[in-house]
Design an enzyme around this catalytic site. Structure first.
Site, mmCIF file in Angstrom:
data_model
loop_
_atom_site.group_PDB
_atom_site.id
_atom_site.type_symbol
_atom_site.label_atom_id
_atom_site.label_comp_id
_atom_site.label_asym_id
_atom_site.label_seq_id
_atom_site.Cartn_x
_atom_site.Cartn_y
_atom_site.Cartn_z
ATOM 1 N N HIS A 44 -2.362 8.949 -7.532
ATOM 2 C CA HIS A 44 -1.250 8.076 -7.142
ATOM 3 C C HIS A 44 -0.250 7.849 -8.270
ATOM 4 O O HIS A 44 0.809 7.267 -8.042
ATOM 5 C CB HIS A 44 -1.771 6.728 -6.655
ATOM 6 C CG HIS A 44 -2.289 5.874 -7.758
ATOM 7 N ND1 HIS A 44 -3.468 6.144 -8.419
ATOM 8 C CD2 HIS A 44 -1.768 4.771 -8.335
ATOM 9 C CE1 HIS A 44 -3.661 5.230 -9.347
ATOM 10 N NE2 HIS A 44 -2.639 4.385 -9.330
ATOM 11 N N HIS A 84 4.517 5.741 -10.893
ATOM 12 C CA HIS A 84 3.471 5.157 -10.055
ATOM 13 C C HIS A 84 3.951 5.221 -8.613
ATOM 14 O O HIS A 84 4.822 4.460 -8.205
ATOM 15 C CB HIS A 84 3.219 3.713 -10.481
ATOM 16 C CG HIS A 84 2.012 3.114 -9.858
ATOM 17 N ND1 HIS A 84 1.982 2.685 -8.542
ATOM 18 C CD2 HIS A 84 0.779 2.876 -10.371
ATOM 19 C CE1 HIS A 84 0.780 2.202 -8.285
ATOM 20 N NE2 HIS A 84 0.034 2.303 -9.374
#
Length: 156
Positions: A70, A85
């Site tokens: 992620h 992110h």
């Protein structure tokens, strides 16, 4: 003629870096996560994605692709550390919807594809797909500024 002699030369760090994902750039303070909104990890911005491909903003190296895929951290050849992110609370997806195209330690070039993200698949499963882009090693007097598809580090 003399103007150029006395003009302050911009450091190399003023070279433009690429915004790593197409979409609408939003202020970090508007991200609905206090860690990012309060800049606990560093200054930056977020992107409301309009594309599925994350590109390298710099020439440098992949430091880490998180095990849950992620997030990715990079280090530019000029020493800037950048965290991308993807979305909020996306760690819970355990990599579902993320396809890394690079590996830890790999040398990268600006505009190189780093990751594909299936935003349509992850959007209903997380609070937000806003993607913070954080510079984790800025000095206190530095700020990230976005101009079009470029980002710069500016002194305050």
């Amino acid at each position: 003629m003399f103007k150029s002699l006395f003009k302050k030369k911009q450091p190399n760090d003023q070279d433009p870096m690429l915004v790593p994902l197409k979409g609408k750039v939003v202020d970090l303070e508007t991200v609905p996560d206090p860690v990012f909104a309060q800049k606990m990890m560093g200054d930056g911005f977020a992107i409301d994605p309009a594309d599925d491909t994350i590109l390298s903003p710099v020439d440098g190296e992949v430091i880490t692709i998180f095990p849950t895929k992620h997030a990715i951290s990079l280090k530019s050849n000029k020493g800037r550390e950048i965290l991308i992110h993807v979305g909020l609370e996306t760690v819970q997806l355990n990599g579902d919807g993320f396809t890394p195209l690079v590996m830890d330690g790999q040398k990268i070039k600006k505009r190189q594809e780093l990751m594909k993200v299936d935003f349509e698949a992850i959007k209903p499963r997380v609070p937000s797909i806003l993607t913070p882009v954080i510079f984790t090693n800025l000095d206190e007097n530095e700020k990230v500024v976005v101009e079009g598809e470029n980002m710069f580090i500016k002194n305050l």
